[in-house]
Design a protein around this motif. Structure first.
Motif, PDB file in Angstrom:
ATOM      1  N   MET A 261       0.838  -1.208   0.000  1.00 23.24           N
ATOM      2  CA  MET A 261       0.000   0.000   0.000  1.00 23.24           C
ATOM      3  C   MET A 261       0.874   1.260   0.000  1.00 23.24           C
ATOM      4  SD  MET A 261      -2.919  -1.322   2.674  1.00 23.24           S
ATOM      5  CE  MET A 261      -3.950   0.128   2.717  1.00 23.24           C
ATOM      6  N   ALA A 262       1.939   1.228   0.822  1.00 24.29           N
ATOM      7  CA  ALA A 262       2.851   2.381   0.878  1.00 24.29           C
ATOM      8  C   ALA A 262       3.528   2.592  -0.474  1.00 24.29           C
ATOM      9  CB  ALA A 262       3.895   2.147   1.974  1.00 24.29           C
ATOM     10  N   VAL A 263       3.880   1.497  -1.134  1.00 20.39           N
ATOM     11  CA  VAL A 263       4.532   1.588  -2.450  1.00 20.39           C
ATOM     12  C   VAL A 263       3.589   2.250  -3.463  1.00 20.39           C
ATOM     13  CG1 VAL A 263       5.340   0.189  -4.412  1.00 20.39           C
ATOM     14  CG2 VAL A 263       6.122  -0.336  -2.094  1.00 20.39           C
ATOM     15  N   HIS A 264       2.316   1.860  -3.464  1.00 20.76           N
ATOM     16  CA  HIS A 264       1.352   2.477  -4.403  1.00 20.76           C
ATOM     17  C   HIS A 264       1.231   3.979  -4.150  1.00 20.76           C
ATOM     18  CE1 HIS A 264       0.179  -1.201  -6.261  1.00 20.76           C
ATOM     19  NE2 HIS A 264      -0.345  -1.721  -5.170  1.00 20.76           N
ATOM     20  N   LEU A 265       1.224   4.356  -2.867  1.00 20.03           N
ATOM     21  CA  LEU A 265       1.081   5.788  -2.538  1.00 20.03           C
ATOM     22  C   LEU A 265       2.316   6.561  -3.017  1.00 20.03           C
ATOM     23  CD1 LEU A 265      -0.524   5.406   1.002  1.00 20.03           C
ATOM     24  CD2 LEU A 265      -1.638   6.334  -1.041  1.00 20.03           C
ATOM     25  N   ALA A 266       3.513   5.967  -2.841  1.00 22.22           N
ATOM     26  CA  ALA A 266       4.736   6.628  -3.312  1.00 22.22           C
ATOM     27  C   ALA A 266       4.724   6.725  -4.842  1.00 22.22           C
ATOM     28  CB  ALA A 266       5.964   5.857  -2.827  1.00 22.22           C
TER      29      ALA A 266
ATOM     30  N   ALA B  32      10.702   2.577  -4.175  1.00 20.21           N
ATOM     31  CA  ALA B  32       9.673   3.344  -4.900  1.00 20.21           C
ATOM     32  C   ALA B  32       9.805   4.854  -4.654  1.00 20.21           C
ATOM     33  CB  ALA B  32       8.281   2.863  -4.479  1.00 20.21           C
ATOM     34  N   GLY B  33      10.884   5.255  -3.966  1.00 21.44           N
ATOM     35  CA  GLY B  33      11.111   6.697  -3.750  1.00 21.44           C
ATOM     36  C   GLY B  33      10.664   7.198  -2.394  1.00 21.44           C
ATOM     37  N   GLY B  34      10.188   6.290  -1.526  1.00 16.94           N
ATOM     38  CA  GLY B  34       9.783   6.698  -0.181  1.00 16.94           C
ATOM     39  C   GLY B  34      10.966   6.769   0.756  1.00 16.94           C
TER      40      GLY B  34
ATOM     41  N   VAL C 216      -6.140   5.409  -4.482  1.00 21.75           N
ATOM     42  CA  VAL C 216      -4.849   4.917  -4.974  1.00 21.75           C
ATOM     43  C   VAL C 216      -4.658   3.443  -4.582  1.00 21.75           C
ATOM     44  CG1 VAL C 216      -2.330   5.131  -4.704  1.00 21.75           C
ATOM     45  CG2 VAL C 216      -3.736   7.176  -4.973  1.00 21.75           C
ATOM     46  N   VAL C 217      -5.134   3.059  -3.390  1.00 18.69           N
ATOM     47  CA  VAL C 217      -4.903   1.684  -2.926  1.00 18.69           C
ATOM     48  C   VAL C 217      -6.139   0.788  -3.060  1.00 18.69           C
ATOM     49  CG1 VAL C 217      -2.996   2.207  -1.356  1.00 18.69           C
ATOM     50  CG2 VAL C 217      -5.340   2.405  -0.516  1.00 18.69           C
ATOM     51  N   GLY C 218      -7.298   1.414  -3.298  1.00 19.71           N
ATOM     52  CA  GLY C 218      -8.541   0.638  -3.330  1.00 19.71           C
ATOM     53  C   GLY C 218      -9.297   0.778  -4.631  1.00 19.71           C
TER      54      GLY C 218
END
Ligand code: NAD
Length: 305
Positions: free
Chosen positions: A20-25, A47-49, A157-159
């Motif tokens: 989920m964190a990767v998708h947000l980044a 992923a840049g986070g 973004v995640v759902g």
């Protein structure tokens, strides 16, 4: 992307929180992650986070604080321990708890957070590891309509199915119902597989045709490979489903409604855990049916497909 939300903290980078964190980044948010165990941080950094050394550091300048940890005491600790989110996040930050926890604990924590000037949504998810990896989760959201609208671009973004279901705690109540339905389905599928095997039917072919009729379900689609190959690597751990069956059976009792099938499946999930299967995927309820049927339990825990 929401204009008022740029910086996101993600506390809990396990099977669900990490993708989920990767998708947000990847969606362009500035995401800082923290987990007690360092395992899940690498994909986020790739992923840049950013990685934080504590949850206080992760949330310091976050507009939104996302939480994805196992159980009620864990969410309580993340929020209220010394140096926790309520002591460290900036005033007015929006807290989104994606974890599946007790609705009454959620209501309490939301009230405490509001008293300190924070906004709070409970947003438990369904769809499993595959749903998290494919950004296709169902997200059931409790809290104010205004906070839901503010969070919606991030949740999208995640759902894939993101629904506001009522005031604080409602998301958790809906998730408890979700877990009752899922556990009963997995148990029924497990029993069907053992039954088919007892008659020497081509089980793969049988599940294919069953999947096209009224017996078809997402549980069948997502779990049949685990059952056919006896691969029970999680996924969703039986320990976590045991927690959820405790939530739904006690909440039903408090509401004065009967969930007899839920109570039975809760016992079977508890029995799987007592037999040592707590760290296996919930599709390993199949092993419980093997035990009850006097069959040797299958031991493979690796995914083969
Ligand atoms: P997990 O055990 O893989 O990950 C949880 C992570 O939280 C771990 O990495 C752990 O180290 C971390 N953590 C615990 N306490 C912490 C703290 N105080 N500070 C920082 N990190 C902390 O669990 P998961 O499968 O990702 O599940 C998380 C939640 O999502 C649970 O409530 C679960 O019921 C729910 N859920 C899981 C699935 C699934 O398929 N796995 C599906 C839907 C919902």
């Amino acid at each position: 992307m929401s204009p008022s939300i740029q910086k996101i903290a993600m506390i809990g980078l396990g099977i669900m929180g990490s993708p989920m964190a990767v998708h947000l980044a990847n969606a362009g948010y500035d995401v800082t992650g923290f987990d007690l165990s360092p395992q899940g941080i690498e994909p986020l950094v790739d992923a840049g986070g950013r990685a934080a050394g504590s949850s206080a550091e992760a949330v310091a300048d976050a507009d939104v604080v996302c939480i994805m940890v196992p159980d009620s005491p864990d969410v309580k600790a993340v929020l209220t321990d010394e140096g926790g989110v309520l002591a460290s996040a900036k005033a007015g930050a929006l807290i989104i708890d994606f974890s599946s926890i007790r609705p009454d604990v959620t209501a309490e924590l939301a009230q405490q957070a509001a008293g300190l000037g924070f906004r709070y949504l409970d947003a438990p998810v369904s769809g499993g590891e595959a749903g998290a990896k494919n950004a296709a989760l169902s997200i059931m959201v409790g809290g104010s309509g205004e906070d839901f609208e503010a969070a919606k671009p991030l949740l999208d973004v995640v759902g894939k199915t993101v629904v506001h279901v009522g005031p604080s705690g409602s998301g958790q109540t809906v998730k408890a119902a979700n877990q009752l339905i899922v556990a009963a389905n997995i148990q029924a599928l497990s029993e069907a597989v053992i039954f088919l095997e007892a008659y020497g039917v081509d089980t793969k072919a049988a599940l294919e045709v069953l999947g096209g009729g009224l017996a078809g379900s997402k549980v069948l689609d997502q779990k049949k490979a685990n059952m056919l190959s006896r691969s029970f690597e999680p996924g969703f751990r039986i320990d976590l489903h045991h927690k959820d069956m405790g939530i739904v059976t006690s909440a039903a009792r408090e509401a004065g409604v009967a969930v007899p099938l839920g109570a039975l499946v809760a016992q079977l999930v508890g029995s799987a855990r007592a037999a040592g299967d707590g760290n296996l995927d919930h599709s390993a309820l199949l092993r419980g049916v093997e035990r009850l049927s006097g069959l040797a339990t299958s031991t493979s825990t690796t995914k083969e497909n």
